[in-house]
Design a protein around this motif. Structure first.
Motif, PDB file in Angstrom:
ATOM      1  N   ALA A 109       0.844  -1.200   0.000  1.00 26.23           N
ATOM      2  CA  ALA A 109       0.000   0.000   0.000  1.00 26.23           C
ATOM      3  C   ALA A 109       0.881   1.252   0.000  1.00 26.23           C
ATOM      4  O   ALA A 109       0.590   2.235  -0.703  1.00 26.23           O
ATOM      5  CB  ALA A 109      -0.927   0.009   1.207  1.00 26.23           C
ATOM      6  N   PHE A 110       1.962   1.220   0.785  1.00 33.23           N
ATOM      7  CA  PHE A 110       2.913   2.326   0.793  1.00 33.23           C
ATOM      8  C   PHE A 110       3.530   2.514  -0.588  1.00 33.23           C
ATOM      9  O   PHE A 110       3.590   3.636  -1.115  1.00 33.23           O
ATOM     10  CB  PHE A 110       4.011   2.068   1.838  1.00 33.23           C
ATOM     11  N   LEU A 111       3.992   1.422  -1.197  1.00 33.50           N
ATOM     12  CA  LEU A 111       4.624   1.519  -2.520  1.00 33.50           C
ATOM     13  C   LEU A 111       3.641   2.018  -3.571  1.00 33.50           C
ATOM     14  O   LEU A 111       4.016   2.795  -4.459  1.00 33.50           O
ATOM     15  CB  LEU A 111       5.198   0.159  -2.926  1.00 33.50           C
ATOM     16  N   THR A 112       2.385   1.588  -3.481  1.00 31.86           N
ATOM     17  CA  THR A 112       1.368   2.054  -4.431  1.00 31.86           C
ATOM     18  C   THR A 112       1.229   3.570  -4.348  1.00 31.86           C
ATOM     19  O   THR A 112       1.253   4.266  -5.371  1.00 31.86           O
ATOM     20  CB  THR A 112       0.012   1.381  -4.143  1.00 31.86           C
ATOM     21  N   ASP A 113       1.111   4.085  -3.137  1.00 29.67           N
ATOM     22  CA  ASP A 113       0.976   5.533  -2.965  1.00 29.67           C
ATOM     23  C   ASP A 113       2.244   6.268  -3.381  1.00 29.67           C
ATOM     24  O   ASP A 113       2.180   7.367  -3.932  1.00 29.67           O
ATOM     25  CB  ASP A 113       0.602   5.870  -1.526  1.00 29.67           C
ATOM     26  N   LEU A 114       3.399   5.657  -3.136  1.00 29.37           N
ATOM     27  CA  LEU A 114       4.670   6.256  -3.574  1.00 29.37           C
ATOM     28  C   LEU A 114       4.691   6.404  -5.087  1.00 29.37           C
ATOM     29  O   LEU A 114       5.004   7.472  -5.625  1.00 29.37           O
ATOM     30  CB  LEU A 114       5.843   5.393  -3.105  1.00 29.37           C
ATOM     31  N   VAL A 115       4.373   5.324  -5.793  1.00 31.51           N
ATOM     32  CA  VAL A 115       4.411   5.355  -7.256  1.00 31.51           C
ATOM     33  C   VAL A 115       3.405   6.364  -7.801  1.00 31.51           C
ATOM     34  O   VAL A 115       3.713   7.146  -8.710  1.00 31.51           O
ATOM     35  CB  VAL A 115       4.160   3.946  -7.845  1.00 31.51           C
ATOM     36  N   LEU A 116       2.200   6.383  -7.244  1.00 30.84           N
ATOM     37  CA  LEU A 116       1.181   7.330  -7.709  1.00 30.84           C
ATOM     38  C   LEU A 116       1.607   8.773  -7.433  1.00 30.84           C
ATOM     39  O   LEU A 116       1.379   9.667  -8.262  1.00 30.84           O
ATOM     40  CB  LEU A 116      -0.171   7.031  -7.063  1.00 30.84           C
ATOM     41  N   ASP A 117       2.252   9.008  -6.294  1.00 30.33           N
ATOM     42  CA  ASP A 117       2.745  10.345  -5.965  1.00 30.33           C
ATOM     43  C   ASP A 117       3.815  10.786  -6.960  1.00 30.33           C
ATOM     44  O   ASP A 117       3.784  11.908  -7.475  1.00 30.33           O
ATOM     45  CB  ASP A 117       3.317  10.353  -4.542  1.00 30.33           C
ATOM     46  N   ARG A 118       4.757   9.911  -7.253  1.00 29.06           N
ATOM     47  CA  ARG A 118       5.834  10.268  -8.181  1.00 29.06           C
ATOM     48  C   ARG A 118       5.301  10.383  -9.611  1.00 29.06           C
ATOM     49  O   ARG A 118       5.760  11.224 -10.376  1.00 29.06           O
ATOM     50  CB  ARG A 118       6.973   9.256  -8.102  1.00 29.06           C
ATOM     51  N   ASN A 148      11.904  19.658 -28.516  1.00 33.33           N
ATOM     52  CA  ASN A 148      10.938  19.646 -27.408  1.00 33.33           C
ATOM     53  C   ASN A 148      10.757  18.246 -26.853  1.00 33.33           C
ATOM     54  O   ASN A 148      10.723  18.033 -25.639  1.00 33.33           O
ATOM     55  CB  ASN A 148       9.580  20.185 -27.874  1.00 33.33           C
ATOM     56  N   LEU A 149      10.639  17.273 -27.752  1.00 30.90           N
ATOM     57  CA  LEU A 149      10.447  15.877 -27.334  1.00 30.90           C
ATOM     58  C   LEU A 149      11.684  15.330 -26.627  1.00 30.90           C
ATOM     59  O   LEU A 149      11.576  14.628 -25.616  1.00 30.90           O
ATOM     60  CB  LEU A 149      10.093  15.008 -28.537  1.00 30.90           C
ATOM     61  N   ALA A 150      12.863  15.657 -27.149  1.00 36.33           N
ATOM     62  CA  ALA A 150      14.105  15.175 -26.536  1.00 36.33           C
ATOM     63  C   ALA A 150      14.243  15.711 -25.116  1.00 36.33           C
ATOM     64  O   ALA A 150      14.587  14.967 -24.187  1.00 36.33           O
ATOM     65  CB  ALA A 150      15.307  15.586 -27.384  1.00 36.33           C
ATOM     66  N   GLU A 151      13.941  16.981 -24.927  1.00 40.31           N
ATOM     67  CA  GLU A 151      14.023  17.564 -23.587  1.00 40.31           C
ATOM     68  C   GLU A 151      13.008  16.912 -22.651  1.00 40.31           C
ATOM     69  O   GLU A 151      13.309  16.613 -21.493  1.00 40.31           O
ATOM     70  CB  GLU A 151      13.787  19.069 -23.653  1.00 40.31           C
ATOM     71  N   ALA A 152      11.806  16.671 -23.166  1.00 39.83           N
ATOM     72  CA  ALA A 152      10.766  16.042 -22.346  1.00 39.83           C
ATOM     73  C   ALA A 152      11.158  14.632 -21.946  1.00 39.83           C
ATOM     74  O   ALA A 152      10.942  14.225 -20.792  1.00 39.83           O
ATOM     75  CB  ALA A 152       9.437  16.029 -23.098  1.00 39.83           C
ATOM     76  N   LEU A 153      11.735  13.860 -22.858  1.00 41.30           N
ATOM     77  CA  LEU A 153      12.142  12.493 -22.520  1.00 41.30           C
ATOM     78  C   LEU A 153      13.167  12.490 -21.391  1.00 41.30           C
ATOM     79  O   LEU A 153      13.157  11.596 -20.541  1.00 41.30           O
ATOM     80  CB  LEU A 153      12.712  11.774 -23.744  1.00 41.30           C
ATOM     81  N   GLY A 154      14.042  13.499 -21.379  1.00 42.77           N
ATOM     82  CA  GLY A 154      15.028  13.594 -20.304  1.00 42.77           C
ATOM     83  C   GLY A 154      14.390  13.671 -18.930  1.00 42.77           C
ATOM     84  O   GLY A 154      14.908  13.116 -17.963  1.00 42.77           O
ATOM     85  N   GLY A 155      13.234  14.349 -18.842  1.00 44.93           N
ATOM     86  CA  GLY A 155      12.522  14.438 -17.567  1.00 44.93           C
ATOM     87  C   GLY A 155      11.639  13.244 -17.298  1.00 44.93           C
ATOM     88  O   GLY A 155      11.590  12.716 -16.189  1.00 44.93           O
ATOM     89  N   LEU A 156      10.933  12.807 -18.336  1.00 43.85           N
ATOM     90  CA  LEU A 156      10.001  11.693 -18.171  1.00 43.85           C
ATOM     91  C   LEU A 156      10.730  10.387 -17.839  1.00 43.85           C
ATOM     92  O   LEU A 156      10.173   9.511 -17.184  1.00 43.85           O
ATOM     93  CB  LEU A 156       9.150  11.524 -19.428  1.00 43.85           C
ATOM     94  N   PHE A 157      11.969  10.257 -18.311  1.00 47.33           N
ATOM     95  CA  PHE A 157      12.771   9.073 -18.005  1.00 47.33           C
ATOM     96  C   PHE A 157      13.977   9.437 -17.147  1.00 47.33           C
ATOM     97  O   PHE A 157      15.049   8.872 -17.284  1.00 47.33           O
ATOM     98  CB  PHE A 157      13.214   8.375 -19.287  1.00 47.33           C
ATOM     99  N   GLY A 158      13.779  10.393 -16.236  1.00 41.54           N
ATOM    100  CA  GLY A 158      14.826  10.790 -15.302  1.00 41.54           C
ATOM    101  C   GLY A 158      15.128   9.679 -14.312  1.00 41.54           C
ATOM    102  O   GLY A 158      14.534   8.594 -14.354  1.00 41.54           O
ATOM    103  N   PRO A 159      16.040   9.922 -13.365  1.00 39.01           N
ATOM    104  CA  PRO A 159      16.474   8.876 -12.437  1.00 39.01           C
ATOM    105  C   PRO A 159      15.344   8.238 -11.621  1.00 39.01           C
ATOM    106  O   PRO A 159      15.328   7.022 -11.445  1.00 39.01           O
ATOM    107  CB  PRO A 159      17.466   9.602 -11.522  1.00 39.01           C
ATOM    108  N   VAL A 160      14.418   9.052 -11.126  1.00 36.55           N
ATOM    109  CA  VAL A 160      13.352   8.486 -10.291  1.00 36.55           C
ATOM    110  C   VAL A 160      12.404   7.613 -11.119  1.00 36.55           C
ATOM    111  O   VAL A 160      12.159   6.450 -10.755  1.00 36.55           O
ATOM    112  CB  VAL A 160      12.597   9.590  -9.517  1.00 36.55           C
TER     113      VAL A 160
END
Length: 197
Positions: free
Chosen positions: A55-64, A87-99
């Motif tokens: 339940a904790f992990l579910t809420d963690l994933v939904l929060d992130r 624009n897409l390249a910059e967005a991918l950098g954030g969407l697939f960031g470390p977290v």
């Protein structure tokens, strides 16, 4: 571990501690004990706020995943301006960031977590990838509406190529993210045929 440590906004502090553990030790190192040790509190604090660790992990994933919505709206706001591939390249950098890249394997290898995410959010089995898909699809559709992508461009196919291929590009360069040049080359290759002349 002291039991009298008081956490303000305990849920968020536990999420932040879990993120640090996940980035440092990977999915295998993410245990309830590791999270509470990182947060500097007793293990019982987590169980007072969440029914169980899944339940904790579910809420963690939904929060992130919710944090990615900000990046999605930023990408959509760029429609009609700048370079589509840029624009897409910059967005991918954030969407697939470390977290996000740390959360994807966590979800992939925990059947119970995936099931809870699907219950919590339609299509939420791999919530991070769903957020990325939604963001990129919305952006591409808006660029097509503005005439910067051809009328015949297959938005669904482009989205799947960018999300699936983008994820592989980031996985192949882990633990470090790929360079901006690598991401831009990949995105340009995917969208080149769909750009209006």
């Amino acid at each position: 571990m002291p039991t009298g440590v008081h956490l303000r906004n305990a849920g968020q502090q536990l999420f932040d501690a879990a993120e640090r553990v996940l980035l440092r030790d990977g999915p295998d190192g993410l245990t309830s004990r590791a999270v509470t040790d990182e947060a500097g509190c007793a293990k019982g604090v987590l169980h007072r706020h969440f029914a169980d660790f899944d339940a904790f992990l579910t809420d963690l994933v939904l929060d992130r995943a919710a944090r990615l919505e900000t990046q999605a709206s930023t990408l959509l706001d760029r429609a009609g301006a700048g370079d589509v591939a840029g624009n897409l390249a910059e967005a991918l950098g954030g969407l697939f960031g470390p977290v996000p890249m740390a959360i994807i394997p966590l979800v992939t290898f925990r059947d119970g977590l995936r099931a809870r995410l699907r219950q919590a959010k339609p299509g939420g089995g791999i919530t991070i990838l769903a957020q990325a898909t939604s963001a990129i699809s919305g952006y591409l559709a808006e660029e097509q509406r503005r005439g910067r992508l051809t009328a015949g461009a297959d938005i669904d196919a482009l989205t799947l190529s960018l999300v699936g291929g983008g994820h592989l590009v980031f996985v192949n360069h882990a633990p470090e993210p790929p360079s901006a040049a690598v991401i831009t080359k990949f995105v340009t290759g995917v969208v080149a045929g769909a750009l209006s002349r």
